[in-house]
Structures are given as structure tokens and as C-alpha cells.
Design an enzyme around this catalytic site. Structure first.
Site, mmCIF file in Angstrom:
data_model
loop_
_atom_site.group_PDB
_atom_site.id
_atom_site.type_symbol
_atom_site.label_atom_id
_atom_site.label_comp_id
_atom_site.label_asym_id
_atom_site.label_seq_id
_atom_site.Cartn_x
_atom_site.Cartn_y
_atom_site.Cartn_z
ATOM 1 C CD GLU A 164 85.730 32.886 -13.822
ATOM 2 O OE1 GLU A 164 86.334 31.903 -14.281
ATOM 3 O OE2 GLU A 164 85.850 33.261 -12.634
ATOM 4 C CE LYS A 218 87.559 30.477 -11.216
ATOM 5 N NZ LYS A 218 87.019 31.735 -10.694
ATOM 6 C CG HIS A 272 82.580 29.246 -13.789
ATOM 7 N ND1 HIS A 272 82.961 30.564 -13.840
ATOM 8 C CD2 HIS A 272 82.969 28.782 -12.574
ATOM 9 C CE1 HIS A 272 83.564 30.876 -12.703
ATOM 10 N NE2 HIS A 272 83.581 29.810 -11.911
ATOM 11 C CD GLU A 298 81.299 28.807 -8.628
ATOM 12 O OE1 GLU A 298 82.210 28.359 -7.933
ATOM 13 O OE2 GLU A 298 81.460 29.182 -9.810
ATOM 14 C CB SER A 341 85.964 34.356 -1.732
ATOM 15 O OG SER A 341 86.160 35.261 -2.805
ATOM 16 C CG ASN A 366 87.021 26.350 -12.032
ATOM 17 O OD1 ASN A 366 87.811 26.049 -12.921
ATOM 18 N ND2 ASN A 366 86.052 27.248 -12.209
ATOM 19 N N GLY A 416 86.350 35.378 -6.716
ATOM 20 C CA GLY A 416 87.639 36.055 -6.900
ATOM 21 C C GLY A 416 87.712 37.404 -6.214
HETATM 22 P P1 13P Z 1 87.353 31.827 -6.147
HETATM 23 O O1 13P Z 1 87.401 30.694 -5.157
HETATM 24 O O2 13P Z 1 88.702 32.228 -6.672
HETATM 25 O O3 13P Z 1 86.512 32.969 -5.667
HETATM 26 O O4 13P Z 1 86.582 31.233 -7.446
HETATM 27 C C1 13P Z 1 85.372 30.592 -7.277
HETATM 28 C C2 13P Z 1 84.995 29.949 -8.555
HETATM 29 O O5 13P Z 1 84.685 30.616 -9.533
HETATM 30 C C3 13P Z 1 85.015 28.490 -8.628
HETATM 31 O O6 13P Z 1 84.414 28.021 -9.791
#
Ligand code: 13P
Length: 251
Positions: free
Chosen positions: A98, A12, A96, A168, A214, A10, A174
Site C-alpha cells: 500500500e 493499517k 508494504h 505479500e 488474507s 498490521n 484484502g
Molecule cells: P489482509 O490480511 O487484510 O489481506 O492484509 C494483509 C496485509 O496487507 C498485511 O500487511
């Protein structure tokens, strides 16, 4: 139906058009004959171009990171399922954390997005997961269970067979803090048991449940070794071809 092992990136809101192109090419050229299906979740603006870069490679698929729930119309700035499908998109990441946090998306809306993505022949990657305070209160299964039921339980068996789930935990995204392999396994097992109760064993056994939060080259193997973890949804580490390829080779 068969459960697939998947390494999904992803990206982002990262990479400009040329950087995205270079990243996709680097993944293509470094890919080994691994069992994992690789999915590149790129920004909208890159989709068509990257679909051409990956078109001859059956083990690399393309994902968008969101989609509007309506067919078409006066929704300035939004992107429809038909648009994505016509750009060669195979998967759409939906729900997601976010999008839940910054754009107010809840599971009732995400359910509609899942419907339209399925209608256009693409596969949803449905994201669920709890925040830290929910885990600390011991209510993580209850919350994730509600998310899964609200977003997915209206589907038919055939439709559910097209859905990939990504667990997740928000506190692991993150932050550099991963769920332990046991925490991931427990939740994945619970999610699969819910799918089994509602849709039956055949569907539950064939559903790929990815872990996200992560995932890095040095922890992927241990997490993916869990029986109910079928791969990862990778954020930060998917932006470096070398790291992402190492994760894709960790099955
Ligand atoms: P990270 O791998 O940067 O923690 O992000 C995970 C994520 O949100 C994947 O959709």
C-alpha cells in the site's frame, strides 16, 4: 541466531485511540503460551500507550507501519526512527504494497528506511510481493528477487540477521484470495535461497519469512505448516482479537 515463528498484525489505518487500546488489551488477556511471537502493528498515535500495555509480556512486541528515512529535520508530518524507538517500538513494517502503490515508495527508498531502522536498534519487517499481472505473466520470482536484492543486498550479515521478510502477493491482500500453501512455500523457498546465496546458510536459516494476504483463522494452519513459512503478517483478521489470537495459535 534462531528463526522465530511470528504472528504479526498490521492494523493499517484502523481503530481510534480507545479502540486500539481495547484491542491490544484483548490480545494480551487472550494470549496462550504459544510458540509464536506476537507483533502488534498499530497506528503511530497508539504506539506509546500500547507499549505500556504490553510491557511485561515478553512474547508480544510492538511495530510501527512506516518510518521516514532521514534522521530528523524539516519533513512536516513525518515520523523518525528515533521517535519510534523512544516510544518502545521493536519492529517497523517497511515497503508494504500500500505504501508502494499510494505513496510511490520503491525499493531504493525502502533500502534507506531499512538502514535507519536498523541504526536505531529496531527490526525491519520488509514487505515484498507481486501484482496479479506479474504472477499471470510468470514473472513473480524475477520481480520479488529484484525487490529483495535492491532493498536488502547492501546489508551486512549482522544487519540481515535483524530483518524479517514478509511475502505479500498484492493480489491476495484484502481480497479474501490467499496464495495456496504451495504457492507461498515456493516463493518463500526462493526468497530464502536468495538470502542464502548472498549471506550464507546460517543467516538464511535464521531469517523469519512471513506470509501476508488474507490470512484468516481457517487457513492459517495450512499456510504456516509449510517449511519455509514462519508465520503471517495479518491485516483484516488482526482487527478482531479472537481471530488474531486464533491465528497466533495456528503454529
Ligand atoms: P489482509 O490480511 O487484510 O489481506 O492484509 C494483509 C496485509 O496487507 C498485511 O500487511
Amino acid at each position: 541466531m534462531e528463526r522465530k515463528l511470528i504472528a504479526a498484525g498490521n492494523w493499517k489505518m484502523n481503530t481510534d485511540y480507545n479502540e486500539g487500546r481495547e484491542l491490544a488489551k484483548a490480545v494480551v488477556s487472550g494470549l496462550q503460551s504459544s510458540d509464536a511471537l506476537v507483533v502488534l502493528g498499530t497506528p503511530y498515535t497508539h504506539l506509546k500507550n500500547i507499549s505500556v500495555i504490553i510491557k511485561d509480556i515478553s512474547t508480544i512486541k510492538l511495530a510501527a507501519q512506516n518510518c521516514h528515512q532521514e534522521e530528523s529535520g524539516a519533513y512536516t508530518g513525518e515520523i523518525s526512527a528515533a521517535m519510534l524507538q523512544s516510544c518502545g517500538v521493536d519492529f517497523v513494517i517497511l515497503g508494504h504494497s500500500e505504501r508502494r502503490e499510494y505513496f510511490g515508495e520503491a525499493d531504493e527508498l525502502i533500502a534507506k528506511k531499512i538502514d535507519i531502522v536498523l541504526k536505531y536498534g529496531m527490526q525491519p519487517i520488509y514487505c515484498c510481493g507481486e501484482k496479479l499481472e506479474v504472477r499471470e505473466a510468470g514473472k513473480h520470482e524475477e520481480l520479488v528477487g529484484e525487490q529483495v536484492k535492491t532493498a536488502l543486498f547492501h546489508l551486512t550479515k549482522e544487519q540481515m540477521g535483524q530483518v524479517v521478510i514478509a511475502y505479500e502477493p498484492v493480489w491476495a491482500i484484502g481480497t479474501g484470495k490467499t496464495a495456496s500453501p504451495a504457492q507461498a512455500q515456493d516463493m518463500h523457498h526462493y526468497i530464502r535461497s536468495l538470502i542464502q546465496e548472498k549471506f550464507g546458510s546460517e543467516v538464511a536459516d535464521a531469517t523469519s519469512i512471513l506470509y501476508g494476504g488474507s490470512v484468516k483463522p481457517d487457513n492459517a494452519k495450512e499456510i504456516f505448516a509449510q517449511p519455509d513459512v514462519d508465520g503471517g503478517l495479518v491485516g483484516g483478521a488482526a482487527l478482531k482479537a479472537k481471530d488474531f489470537l486464533a491465528i497466533a495459535g495456528s503454529f
